[in-house]
Structures are given as C-alpha cells and as structure tokens.
Design a protein around this motif. Structure first.
Motif, mmCIF file in Angstrom:
data_model
loop_
_atom_site.group_PDB
_atom_site.id
_atom_site.type_symbol
_atom_site.label_atom_id
_atom_site.label_comp_id
_atom_site.label_asym_id
_atom_site.label_seq_id
_atom_site.Cartn_x
_atom_site.Cartn_y
_atom_site.Cartn_z
ATOM 1 N N THR A 262 20.343 -2.283 -11.098
ATOM 2 C CA THR A 262 20.177 -3.580 -11.756
ATOM 3 C C THR A 262 18.972 -3.524 -12.685
ATOM 4 N N TYR A 263 19.005 -4.372 -13.720
ATOM 5 C CA TYR A 263 17.869 -4.473 -14.642
ATOM 6 C C TYR A 263 16.963 -5.657 -14.280
ATOM 7 N N SER A 264 17.047 -6.115 -13.033
ATOM 8 C CA SER A 264 16.257 -7.285 -12.644
ATOM 9 C C SER A 264 14.774 -6.921 -12.473
ATOM 10 N N VAL A 265 13.944 -7.959 -12.325
ATOM 11 C CA VAL A 265 12.488 -7.792 -12.226
ATOM 12 C C VAL A 265 12.127 -6.880 -11.059
ATOM 13 N N ARG A 266 11.154 -5.973 -11.311
ATOM 14 C CA ARG A 266 10.709 -5.028 -10.292
ATOM 15 C C ARG A 266 9.422 -5.530 -9.626
ATOM 16 N N ALA A 267 9.060 -4.889 -8.521
ATOM 17 C CA ALA A 267 7.758 -5.043 -7.848
ATOM 18 C C ALA A 267 7.481 -6.478 -7.377
ATOM 19 N N ARG A 268 8.534 -7.210 -7.012
ATOM 20 C CA ARG A 268 8.320 -8.526 -6.405
ATOM 21 C C ARG A 268 7.874 -8.367 -4.943
ATOM 22 N N GLN A 269 8.354 -7.282 -4.311
ATOM 23 C CA GLN A 269 8.003 -7.032 -2.913
ATOM 24 C C GLN A 269 6.639 -6.355 -2.828
ATOM 25 N N GLU A 270 5.928 -6.627 -1.756
ATOM 26 C CA GLU A 270 4.553 -6.150 -1.585
ATOM 27 C C GLU A 270 4.455 -4.623 -1.653
ATOM 28 N N GLU A 271 5.397 -3.943 -1.011
ATOM 29 C CA GLU A 271 5.367 -2.476 -0.950
ATOM 30 C C GLU A 271 5.516 -1.854 -2.346
ATOM 31 N N LEU B 229 0.890 -9.581 -11.329
ATOM 32 C CA LEU B 229 0.719 -8.171 -10.950
ATOM 33 C C LEU B 229 0.296 -7.335 -12.157
ATOM 34 N N ALA B 230 0.957 -7.532 -13.293
ATOM 35 C CA ALA B 230 0.634 -6.767 -14.506
ATOM 36 C C ALA B 230 -0.804 -7.036 -14.949
ATOM 37 N N ALA B 231 -1.227 -8.311 -14.874
ATOM 38 C CA ALA B 231 -2.596 -8.670 -15.259
ATOM 39 C C ALA B 231 -3.610 -8.002 -14.330
ATOM 40 N N ARG B 232 -3.265 -7.927 -13.056
ATOM 41 C CA ARG B 232 -4.155 -7.264 -12.098
ATOM 42 C C ARG B 232 -4.307 -5.782 -12.425
ATOM 43 N N VAL B 233 -3.200 -5.134 -12.735
ATOM 44 C CA VAL B 233 -3.241 -3.713 -13.097
ATOM 45 C C VAL B 233 -4.126 -3.507 -14.330
ATOM 46 N N ALA B 234 -3.944 -4.357 -15.336
ATOM 47 C CA ALA B 234 -4.722 -4.235 -16.578
ATOM 48 C C ALA B 234 -6.223 -4.353 -16.310
ATOM 49 N N LYS B 235 -6.590 -5.188 -15.346
ATOM 50 C CA LYS B 235 -8.009 -5.372 -15.002
ATOM 51 C C LYS B 235 -8.562 -4.180 -14.231
ATOM 52 N N ALA C 152 4.959 -3.373 -5.195
ATOM 53 C CA ALA C 152 3.798 -3.783 -6.002
ATOM 54 C C ALA C 152 2.606 -2.882 -5.717
ATOM 55 N N ALA C 153 2.400 -2.565 -4.442
ATOM 56 C CA ALA C 153 1.285 -1.687 -4.048
ATOM 57 C C ALA C 153 1.450 -0.300 -4.653
ATOM 58 N N LYS C 154 2.692 0.212 -4.668
ATOM 59 C CA LYS C 154 2.947 1.531 -5.255
ATOM 60 C C LYS C 154 2.703 1.504 -6.768
#
Length: 273
Positions: A159-168, A197-203, A170-172
């Motif tokens: 699927t092309y749906s949104v990724r990293a919604r789940q904690e595991e 999540l993306a904003a956190r990574v950028a920081k 997102a952590a990876k």
C-alpha cells in the motif's frame, strides 16, 4: 511575481544545503527527467533537481518505479545535466542496483557519476542498506537517503498509505535517520509520515530533511514536477498542491491546432515560404 530570495547565481552544492539548514532557509526540490524541463526549473531558481525513478511512472507509464533500469536513469540524468547550471542534481539509484550487494551498489553509483556527470545519488532504505551506502560514500560519491514510504518496496508494503504511525516503525525511522547522518549522507528525503515525526527527525539530525507528505516542520520540500504542474492528472494525494493545469493548457492548444489544420487556417501565407 516570485518573492523568493534565492541567490540564482551561486551554484548549489551538498555543503550549501547544510548551510541552508543551519540558517533556517528552506530547500526547494523538484524532479526533472529531460533537458527542456530541467532548463526551465533551474533558471527559475530551484535548489535541487531530483532525477527520480518516478520517471518509470510519469515518463514510461509503468505502475511502479521498479521496472526502470540503470541505463534509463543514466539517459534521463544526462539530459537533465545538459539543462542545469545552478541546481544540485541528485539521481535515484533504481531498484535492484544496490540492495543486498555493496560492490554492485558502488559500480551502479560510479556509472551514474561518470556517464551522466550528476553530483549525487539517492537510495531508499536505512540500516538494511548501510553497507552499500558506506561503500559508495567511501568512493567520495555524495549520498542522499530516503526513509518512510519507500516506493521501491511497494510490493512489501502492499500500500502507498502513510508510514511510521506505529511506535516501532517510528523508532526505526528515527534510528535510521541518525545512522544516515552519522555515516556521512548529505541529506535525507522523508516520504509520507506524520508531520510531528518528520519535524522531530529534522531537529535531531544535522543534515537537511526534505519532506514529501511529511508536513512543514522539515528543512525543505520535494514534489514530482508532473504532479505539481497538473500534467499527471490521475494522481491527487493529500500532500500535493497543484500550481498549474498544464494538461488543460496543452489540450486546448492541441485542439486549436487541429481545428486550424482542418480548416486550412494554418499555415497562413505569412507562415509559408
């Protein structure tokens, strides 16, 4: 009229992108696959041109990015380089040219750099392709990462749906982004993940994060040129903003041309020798 403050004379480099992040200047990135389009968007002041494997979809009509070959990517990259003088040109390594074999990955990257004269490559994935990334970096070839939704893995996701919604997951993603930063990548694209999540990574990392469907809290944005210009009309995800209706303009022009040819109006005496 454009209100951007982009310096249209200074060549964009991987180092300059890091400087832009450091001073909070957003990075603009678009795809291009041919000389004419690259020349237009480069002159308009785009910072980065991605010769994307999305050429498989918008140029070749394939359903996924998987079928495009290394030879085809080099052909598109050569064409783009001839039309570009200011933007940094990054080329996607296509599916099957780097996964699971770091020697093949290096050979693929070297071919792109030598044959197209492009300035960097982009690769999808994190820890699972670390060896391939490190081998390419060791040859002095700049690498941009790509995390989140990775279209080359579409058959795994299903699927092309949104990724990293789940904690595991997102952590990876955070872990992989930090790894890409630490081993020496100059930037990373993050596709279709929650904005927070993306904003956190950028920081949390020092290299620029370019988002697509990843909110505004990152260091820059990328879109497929055919999507944002309204050439590709069958694709309208939530993250896409259409800046023109080029398909409509082209259809109108072609229909008027047909009418003028059929009626004998074109060519006129002034358009004849």
């Amino acid at each position: 009229m454009s209100t951007n403050t982009t310096d249209n004379t200074r060549k964009v480099t991987t180092r300059r992108l890091v400087e832009m992040k450091q001073r909070g200047e957003k990075i603009s990135m678009l795809t291009a696959y041919d000389y004419s389009s690259a020349k237009i968007i480069d002159a308009a002041g785009i910072d980065v041109i991605l010769v994307g494997d999305s050429a498989s979809n918008v140029m070749a009509g394939n359903i996924t990015t998987l079928p495009i070959t290394l030879d085809q990517m080099i052909y598109h990259a050569k064409s783009v380089m001839k039309g570009t003088s200011r933007a940094l040109v990054v080329v996607d390594l296509p599916f099957g040219t780097y996964q699971g074999n770091s020697k093949e990955a290096l050979a693929s990257a070297i071919r792109i750099m030598k044959e197209s004269h492009a300035e960097a490559v982009k690769m999808e994935g994190g820890s699972e392709i670390r060896e391939s990334i490190e081998r390419i970096l060791s040859a002095g070839i700049p690498v941009m990462g790509h995390l989140g939704l990775t279209p080359q893995s579409i058959n795994k996701f299903g699927t092309y749906s949104v990724r990293a919604r789940q904690e595991e997951e997102a952590a990876k993603l955070i872990e992989d982004a930090k790894m890409l930063d630490e081993i020496g990548c100059f930037g990373v694209v993050i596709e279709k993940v929650p904005a927070e999540l993306a904003a956190r990574v950028a920081k949390e990392i020092t290299i620029p994060v370019i988002g697509i469907g990843a909110g505004g809290g990152v260091d820059g944005q990328v879109l497929v040129m055919h999507d944002m210009l309204g050439i590709n009309q069958g694709f309208s995800p939530r993250f896409l903003r259409r800046y023109a209706d080029v398909a409509g303009v082209m259809t109108d022009a072609v229909q008027r041309y047909i009418d003028d040819v059929k009626s004998g109006d074109f060519p006129s005496p002034a358009e004849s020798y």
